[in-house]
Design a protein around this motif. Structure first.
Motif, PDB file in Angstrom:
ATOM      1  N   ALA A   1       0.871  -1.179   0.000  1.00 22.96           N
ATOM      2  CA  ALA A   1       0.000   0.000   0.000  1.00 22.96           C
ATOM      3  C   ALA A   1       0.910   1.231   0.000  1.00 22.96           C
ATOM      4  O   ALA A   1       1.344   1.685  -1.046  1.00 22.96           O
ATOM      5  CB  ALA A   1      -0.939  -0.027   1.192  1.00 22.96           C
ATOM      6  N   GLY A   2       1.229   1.770   1.186  1.00 21.17           N
ATOM      7  CA  GLY A   2       2.171   2.885   1.242  1.00 21.17           C
ATOM      8  C   GLY A   2       3.610   2.438   1.019  1.00 21.17           C
ATOM      9  O   GLY A   2       4.415   3.127   0.411  1.00 21.17           O
TER      10      GLY A   2
ATOM     11  N   ASN B   1      -2.722  -0.187  -4.675  1.00 21.33           N
ATOM     12  CA  ASN B   1      -2.875   1.249  -4.907  1.00 21.33           C
ATOM     13  C   ASN B   1      -3.857   1.584  -6.021  1.00 21.33           C
ATOM     14  O   ASN B   1      -4.314   2.728  -6.110  1.00 21.33           O
ATOM     15  CB  ASN B   1      -1.511   1.873  -5.185  1.00 21.33           C
ATOM     16  CG  ASN B   1      -0.696   2.055  -3.922  1.00 21.33           C
ATOM     17  OD1 ASN B   1      -0.920   2.988  -3.161  1.00 21.33           O
ATOM     18  ND2 ASN B   1       0.239   1.143  -3.675  1.00 21.33           N
TER      19      ASN B   1
ATOM     20  N   ASP C   1      -9.730   3.554  -0.954  1.00 24.93           N
ATOM     21  CA  ASP C   1      -9.248   4.906  -0.662  1.00 24.93           C
ATOM     22  C   ASP C   1     -10.397   5.730  -0.095  1.00 24.93           C
ATOM     23  O   ASP C   1     -10.967   6.592  -0.764  1.00 24.93           O
ATOM     24  CB  ASP C   1      -8.693   5.542  -1.929  1.00 24.93           C
ATOM     25  CG  ASP C   1      -7.921   6.827  -1.640  1.00 24.93           C
ATOM     26  OD1 ASP C   1      -7.724   7.140  -0.447  1.00 24.93           O
ATOM     27  OD2 ASP C   1      -7.530   7.502  -2.606  1.00 24.93           O
TER      28      ASP C   1
ATOM     29  N   LEU D   1      -6.356   2.564   1.957  1.00 22.30           N
ATOM     30  CA  LEU D   1      -5.464   3.414   1.167  1.00 22.30           C
ATOM     31  C   LEU D   1      -5.483   4.875   1.612  1.00 22.30           C
ATOM     32  O   LEU D   1      -4.868   5.718   0.962  1.00 22.30           O
ATOM     33  CB  LEU D   1      -5.828   3.327  -0.317  1.00 22.30           C
ATOM     34  CG  LEU D   1      -5.326   2.084  -1.049  1.00 22.30           C
ATOM     35  CD1 LEU D   1      -5.739   2.131  -2.518  1.00 22.30           C
ATOM     36  CD2 LEU D   1      -3.808   1.948  -0.946  1.00 22.30           C
ATOM     37  N   ALA D   2      -6.155   5.193   2.706  1.00 20.95           N
ATOM     38  CA  ALA D   2      -6.151   6.565   3.210  1.00 20.95           C
ATOM     39  C   ALA D   2      -4.781   6.874   3.810  1.00 20.95           C
ATOM     40  O   ALA D   2      -4.315   6.201   4.727  1.00 20.95           O
ATOM     41  CB  ALA D   2      -7.245   6.754   4.248  1.00 20.95           C
ATOM     42  N   ARG D   3      -4.131   7.886   3.260  1.00 18.51           N
ATOM     43  CA  ARG D   3      -2.783   8.244   3.707  1.00 18.51           C
ATOM     44  C   ARG D   3      -2.820   8.970   5.049  1.00 18.51           C
ATOM     45  O   ARG D   3      -3.806   9.623   5.409  1.00 18.51           O
ATOM     46  CB  ARG D   3      -2.094   9.124   2.664  1.00 18.51           C
ATOM     47  CG  ARG D   3      -2.223   8.636   1.225  1.00 18.51           C
ATOM     48  CD  ARG D   3      -1.507   7.325   0.975  1.00 18.51           C
ATOM     49  NE  ARG D   3      -1.805   6.811  -0.369  1.00 18.51           N
ATOM     50  CZ  ARG D   3      -1.275   5.711  -0.889  1.00 18.51           C
ATOM     51  NH1 ARG D   3      -0.419   4.997  -0.173  1.00 18.51           N
ATOM     52  NH2 ARG D   3      -1.600   5.313  -2.095  1.00 18.51           N
ATOM     53  N   HIS D   4      -1.707   8.876   5.765  1.00 16.86           N
ATOM     54  CA  HIS D   4      -1.593   9.599   7.037  1.00 16.86           C
ATOM     55  C   HIS D   4      -1.966  11.070   6.857  1.00 16.86           C
ATOM     56  O   HIS D   4      -2.706  11.641   7.669  1.00 16.86           O
ATOM     57  CB  HIS D   4      -0.151   9.527   7.557  1.00 16.86           C
ATOM     58  CG  HIS D   4       0.307   8.168   7.946  1.00 16.86           C
ATOM     59  ND1 HIS D   4      -0.429   7.321   8.736  1.00 16.86           N
ATOM     60  CD2 HIS D   4       1.478   7.514   7.678  1.00 16.86           C
ATOM     61  CE1 HIS D   4       0.251   6.201   8.937  1.00 16.86           C
ATOM     62  NE2 HIS D   4       1.396   6.289   8.294  1.00 16.86           N
TER      63      HIS D   4
ATOM     64  N   ARG E   1      -3.785  12.660   4.706  1.00 12.95           N
ATOM     65  CA  ARG E   1      -5.207  12.929   4.471  1.00 12.95           C
ATOM     66  C   ARG E   1      -5.991  12.906   5.772  1.00 12.95           C
ATOM     67  O   ARG E   1      -6.832  13.782   6.022  1.00 12.95           O
ATOM     68  CB  ARG E   1      -5.772  11.903   3.494  1.00 12.95           C
ATOM     69  CG  ARG E   1      -7.259  12.067   3.215  1.00 12.95           C
ATOM     70  CD  ARG E   1      -7.761  10.977   2.288  1.00 12.95           C
ATOM     71  NE  ARG E   1      -9.201  11.075   2.062  1.00 12.95           N
ATOM     72  CZ  ARG E   1      -9.908  10.168   1.393  1.00 12.95           C
ATOM     73  NH1 ARG E   1      -9.302   9.103   0.877  1.00 12.95           N
ATOM     74  NH2 ARG E   1     -11.205  10.316   1.244  1.00 12.95           N
TER      75      ARG E   1
ATOM     76  N   ARG F   1       2.642   9.413   1.991  1.00 12.56           N
ATOM     77  CA  ARG F   1       2.548   8.124   1.299  1.00 12.56           C
ATOM     78  C   ARG F   1       2.087   6.987   2.203  1.00 12.56           C
ATOM     79  O   ARG F   1       1.358   6.102   1.775  1.00 12.56           O
ATOM     80  CB  ARG F   1       3.924   7.781   0.702  1.00 12.56           C
ATOM     81  CG  ARG F   1       3.926   6.577  -0.224  1.00 12.56           C
ATOM     82  CD  ARG F   1       3.084   6.825  -1.446  1.00 12.56           C
ATOM     83  NE  ARG F   1       3.005   5.638  -2.293  1.00 12.56           N
ATOM     84  CZ  ARG F   1       2.174   5.516  -3.321  1.00 12.56           C
ATOM     85  NH1 ARG F   1       1.372   6.519  -3.646  1.00 12.56           N
ATOM     86  NH2 ARG F   1       2.144   4.407  -4.036  1.00 12.56           N
TER      87      ARG F   1
ATOM     88  N   THR G   1       0.165   4.745   5.005  1.00 12.85           N
ATOM     89  CA  THR G   1      -1.261   4.601   5.276  1.00 12.85           C
ATOM     90  C   THR G   1      -1.521   4.278   6.746  1.00 12.85           C
ATOM     91  O   THR G   1      -0.723   3.607   7.396  1.00 12.85           O
ATOM     92  CB  THR G   1      -1.881   3.492   4.409  1.00 12.85           C
ATOM     93  OG1 THR G   1      -1.275   2.233   4.740  1.00 12.85           O
ATOM     94  CG2 THR G   1      -1.674   3.776   2.926  1.00 12.85           C
TER      95      THR G   1
ATOM     96  N   SER H   1     -10.213  -1.721   6.403  1.00 16.55           N
ATOM     97  CA  SER H   1     -10.467  -0.458   7.080  1.00 16.55           C
ATOM     98  C   SER H   1     -10.209  -0.598   8.569  1.00 16.55           C
ATOM     99  O   SER H   1     -10.123  -1.708   9.098  1.00 16.55           O
ATOM    100  CB  SER H   1     -11.923   0.009   6.860  1.00 16.55           C
ATOM    101  OG  SER H   1     -12.830  -0.858   7.510  1.00 16.55           O
TER     102      SER H   1
END
Length: 292
Positions: free
Chosen positions: A29-30, A52, A58, A72-75, A77, A106, A108, A166
């Motif tokens: 992922a990240g 990705n 995401d 896929l939610a980045r830190h 965000r 980048r 997650t 999640s």
């Protein structure tokens, strides 16, 4: 340094991802933890499954019940989301301590949880809040409580073929505050000790609950209930205040950290006590009406 050979797959849907993982492999992922492990030959999966391109992972969903963070939610965000911070401020408070901005752009949130590093911030946050991780495989889905998710250093409860799709961080009740504090050799380094704290006040603004979760003092996130020493030090003090040094001393006596080249066990115990006192005091202030 180069990684060992591996096959590479880049599915576009969750179904394709789960089918790929059913045959074994490691999720990419990240990659902020995985790529260094590959390059140092500390991990050697036969296959990488790059998620990705799976848009349905995401996601960042904020409701009155809490914050659900997709795989896929980045830190960055999550850190920048005002809605998420309003419902669960501990996320932003902790994410500010995660590595450096370029890493947070980048890396997650869910990837950090799955990596299960006992020196990482987000596992302690999930453990303190009693959150959950939703796992999916070709055989179905299940929800894993935080208390059972972290099984050892760099080990979690995901089974082969499962993907953490999640993580859910519950909202704070009214008159509840949080705070995060850590000490690192340099900002962005892994913490020598870190503390995530939560304080809940009653209708008279007296402390009714105090808990803290610790990183870098045990093989998994350690959660301590500090309500008794916190309320013992509350008599005769203003509403929302307590003698947090009692809670700090109690925590220092209960943690059992190991020493290493970065810090001795005694120093880590000392840090745990000092940071507990600071974090609980800040969390109590944040619990006061209008302060969160």
């Amino acid at each position: 340094m180069k990684p060992p050979p591996f096959d590479y797959e880049a599915p576009r849907t969750l179904g394709e991802t789960l089918d790929a993982l059913a045959g074994g492999g490691k999720v990419l992922a990240g990659g902020q933890s995985l790529i260094p492990l590959l390059n140092m030959r500390l991990a050697a999966p036969d296959r990488l499954v790059d998620v990705n391109g799976v848009a349905e992972l995401d996601t960042l969903e904020v409701t009155a019940a809490g914050v659900r963070v997709g795989a896929l939610a980045r830190h960055a965000r999550v850190e920048r989301s005002g809605e998420a911070a309003a419902v669960q401020p501990l996320l932003r408070q902790a994410l500010r301590h995660v590595a450096h901005p370029v890493i947070r752009n980048r890396g997650t949130v869910v990837g950090s949880l799955v990596h299960a590093d006992p020196a990482a911030e987000l596992p302690a946050v999930l453990a303190l809040l009693g959150g959950t991780v939703e796992a999916a495989s070709s055989g179905g889905r299940r929800t894993i409580e935080a208390a059972g998710f972290f099984t050892g250093p760099l080990e979690c409860a995901l089974a082969p073929g499962e993907l953490a799709v999640s993580a859910f961080f519950p909202a704070l009740p009214p008159q509840t505050g949080t705070a995060f504090a850590e000490v690192a050799r340099r900002h962005g380094d892994y913490a020598l000790v870190g503390v995530a704290a939560l304080v809940a006040l009653d209708d008279d603004l007296r402390v009714r609950a105090a808990r803290a979760a610790y990183l870098s003092v045990a093989d998994t996130p350690l959660v301590l209930d500090l309500t008794e020493p916190a309320t013992r030090g509350q008599a005769g003090r203003p509403p929302g205040a307590a003698d947090w040094s009692l809670a700090g001393a109690d925590a220092a006596g209960r943690v059992r950290p190991d020493g290493d080249i970065h810090a001795g066990a005694d120093y880590r115990r000392h840090l745990a006590g000092v940071l507990t006192e600071r974090a609980l005091a800040e969390a109590a202030r944040n619990a006061l009406p209008g302060e969160r």
